[in-house]
Design a protein around this motif. Structure first.
Motif, PDB file in Angstrom:
ATOM      1  N   LEU A  14     140.183 -44.433  45.696  1.00  0.00           N
ATOM      2  CA  LEU A  14     138.742 -44.503  45.460  1.00  0.00           C
ATOM      3  C   LEU A  14     138.432 -44.800  43.999  1.00  0.00           C
ATOM      4  N   ASP A  17     138.935 -48.366  43.133  1.00  0.00           N
ATOM      5  CA  ASP A  17     137.739 -49.070  43.629  1.00  0.00           C
ATOM      6  C   ASP A  17     137.985 -50.573  43.791  1.00  0.00           C
ATOM      7  N   GLY A  20     134.875 -52.530  44.854  1.00  0.00           N
ATOM      8  CA  GLY A  20     133.890 -52.685  43.790  1.00  0.00           C
ATOM      9  C   GLY A  20     134.338 -53.659  42.711  1.00  0.00           C
ATOM     10  N   SER A  85     131.460 -42.336  39.567  1.00  0.00           N
ATOM     11  CA  SER A  85     130.906 -42.386  40.919  1.00  0.00           C
ATOM     12  C   SER A  85     129.405 -42.661  40.894  1.00  0.00           C
ATOM     13  N   MET A  88     128.980 -46.236  40.524  1.00  0.00           N
ATOM     14  CA  MET A  88     129.299 -46.949  41.764  1.00  0.00           C
ATOM     15  C   MET A  88     128.111 -46.938  42.720  1.00  0.00           C
ATOM     16  N   GLU A 171     131.275 -50.009  48.335  1.00  0.00           N
ATOM     17  CA  GLU A 171     131.454 -49.371  47.040  1.00  0.00           C
ATOM     18  C   GLU A 171     130.599 -48.109  46.936  1.00  0.00           C
ATOM     19  N   MET A 174     132.257 -45.321  48.797  1.00  0.00           N
ATOM     20  CA  MET A 174     133.336 -44.768  47.995  1.00  0.00           C
ATOM     21  C   MET A 174     132.783 -43.878  46.897  1.00  0.00           C
TER      22      MET A 174
END
Length: 200
Positions: A14, A17, A20, A85, A88, A171, A174
């Protein structure tokens, strides 16, 4: 042992990514053919893996040399993961300006910091410092890396199939999962600080 490997591999995947990073990497390499894009991405992921493995096995020694407690590293890693995060889920509006790079980006920015970034290196240092940095952290890292490599190798095809909205949705999903993992890492760091540091 398999469970421990999965518990390490899943958050690392994660953090890497790949979904992403895929649009950013492809925009950097848009002047190349799909075959050349894959070869460049493979090279950069190999470099990123070397950097990550270096931090797994040298991270614990670096922590001792700088007198950094495991609780400090886990709390700092949790904060960094939380910030990553949030980005994201709510990406900056000017993220497209970061896609301008050299025609053949060697090491920077694909290997470091897109894949082997501060949050990932902090995480692998945490996993490496939990024990004697044996085979389990390495196996978990390799598992996450292989999954990321697979996504990046089919990247040109996957990007056409999912589209920008599909990649963005993946993304953000995640990012939501990573928020939970970052809070868990913060809780573990605070518990470790209370028991080991304040307990003495």
């Amino acid at each position: 042992m398999i469970r421990e490997i999965v518990e390490i591999a899943f958050p690392l995947f994660l953090i890497m990514d790949p979904l992403g990073n895929l649009p950013v990497c492809l925009s950097m390499l848009r002047e190349y053919s799909p075959r050349r894009q894959r070869s460049i991405l493979f090279r950069e992921l190999i470099i990123a893996l070397m950097v990550i493995v270096l931090f797994i096995y040298l991270g614990a020694g670096l922590m001792k040399m700088l007198n950094i407690h495991q609780s400090t590293l886990r709390i700092a890693g949790g904060v960094i993961l939380f910030m990553i995060s949030i980005k994201m889920i709510y990406p900056p509006t000017d993220s497209g300006s970061n896609t301008q790079a050299e025609k053949d980006p060697l090491i920077v920015p694909i290997a470091v910091p897109l894949f082997a970034g501060p949050s990932l290196l902090a995480a692998v240092m945490v996993y490496g410092s939990k024990g004697n940095a044996g085979i389990i952290p390495l196996a978990g890292t390799l598992t996450a890396w292989i999954m990321s490599l697979g996504i990046m190798m089919v990247g040109p095809t996957l990007a056409r199939f999912l589209g920008k909205r599909g990649l963005r949705a993946c993304e953000r999903l995640m990012g939501l999962i990573l928020i939970l993992l970052s809070v868990q890492m913060l809780e573990d760091g605070i518990k470790l600080y209370i028991t080991n540091v304040l307990g003495h």
